[in-house]
Design an enzyme around this catalytic site. Sequence first.
Site, PDB file in Angstrom:
ATOM      1  N   SER A 134     -35.265   1.855  40.556  1.00 36.16           N
ATOM      2  CA  SER A 134     -34.122   2.442  41.234  1.00 36.16           C
ATOM      3  C   SER A 134     -33.368   1.376  42.012  1.00 36.16           C
ATOM      4  CB  SER A 134     -34.575   3.567  42.153  1.00 36.16           C
ATOM      5  OG  SER A 134     -33.470   4.354  42.533  1.00 36.16           O
ATOM      6  N   ASP A 194     -39.063  -5.614  46.226  1.00 35.46           N
ATOM      7  CA  ASP A 194     -39.006  -6.587  45.141  1.00 35.46           C
ATOM      8  C   ASP A 194     -37.861  -6.118  44.244  1.00 35.46           C
ATOM      9  OD1 ASP A 194     -41.320  -7.586  46.212  1.00 35.46           O
ATOM     10  OD2 ASP A 194     -42.487  -7.483  44.363  1.00 35.46           O
ATOM     11  N   HIS A 251     -39.967  -1.250  52.080  1.00 38.89           N
ATOM     12  CA  HIS A 251     -40.399  -1.658  53.413  1.00 38.89           C
ATOM     13  C   HIS A 251     -39.189  -1.803  54.334  1.00 38.89           C
ATOM     14  CE1 HIS A 251     -44.564  -2.705  52.050  1.00 38.89           C
ATOM     15  NE2 HIS A 251     -43.924  -2.686  50.888  1.00 38.89           N
TER      16      HIS A 251
END
Length: 260
Positions: free
Chosen positions: A226, A86, A142
Site C-alpha cells: 500500500s 520500508d 512506525h
Amino acid sequence: MIQGFYRLLIELTNGRWTSGILRRFARSRASRFVVPSFAKIYHLNQEEMEKGLSEYPTLHDLFVRTLKKEARRIDKSHDVVVSPVDAVIEDVGPIKESSDIIVKGKTYSIQEMLGERELLAKYLNGTYMILYLSPSHYHRIHSPVDGIVTKQWTLGGKSYPVNKLGLKYGVRTLAKNYRVITEVKTEFGHVAVVKVGAMFVNSIETTHKGSELVKGGELAYFSFGSTVVLLFERNIFQIDSTLNTPKEIKVGERLGILRK
C-alpha cells in the site's frame, strides 16, 4: 483507451466479493502452501524475519511479519523525521495554497484526502511525501516523529492500486481510497500520517495504544502492499538533501529535519 481499460479492470476486480475472497484465502491454512513461493518471487529477506519461513501458518501472517529487534536502526536525533515504513519514496513536493498536490502528472486534493476542512489550513504551503510499499516490503508502519496523537479517523470505501500505474490511470486514488489518518502534534508543529489502503485488501490495523508516540514505535500494519502519505505543516519540514525520487528507504532512516 489504456486508461479506460485500466479503470474498467479495477472496477470489475475491486469489489467486496473479490476482496473478501482474497482476504479469506490469505488468512486460511491452505495459503501456507504458497508462502515459500511468495517469499522466493518477492525476494523476501528471511535473515531479518523474527521467525523462520516454515513458522508462518498463513500468507497473511507472512504479510504482517515482525522483524528482529536489531533489523532496523532508528535515527533518534531530536529534530530528525524518519521513514515510517520500508518503501519507495515516489514523490515529494509542496502543498499548494489551493490544497492541491501534483503526483505523476495528476492533481490530488489534500482537503479531499483529509476530509476535514478545519484541519486543512495548517497544511497549506506545507510539504507532502509519498511512500509506496510493494508486496515485497515489510508491512508494519512506525511513527516518523515523537509527539501526541491529536486525532485519528477513517475515510473511504473501495481501494484502487497505488503503484505507478494506479497513480497514473486511477481516479484520485490517494484521496479516494480507504485510509486511516493519524494527526500528530510535535514540538515543531503538526504531521499527518495518512495510511492508504491498496487494491483488493483494505485492511489497515492500528496497533498503538494511547496518545503518546515515540519515534520508531509501531503504529499499524497493512495486510498487503500500500502507501503512506506524510503531510507536514507549513514551514516545519526540510527534506534531506541526499534524497531523490524514486528511492528505496527503510524504517528509521532519515527523511529530513523539523524546524521551528
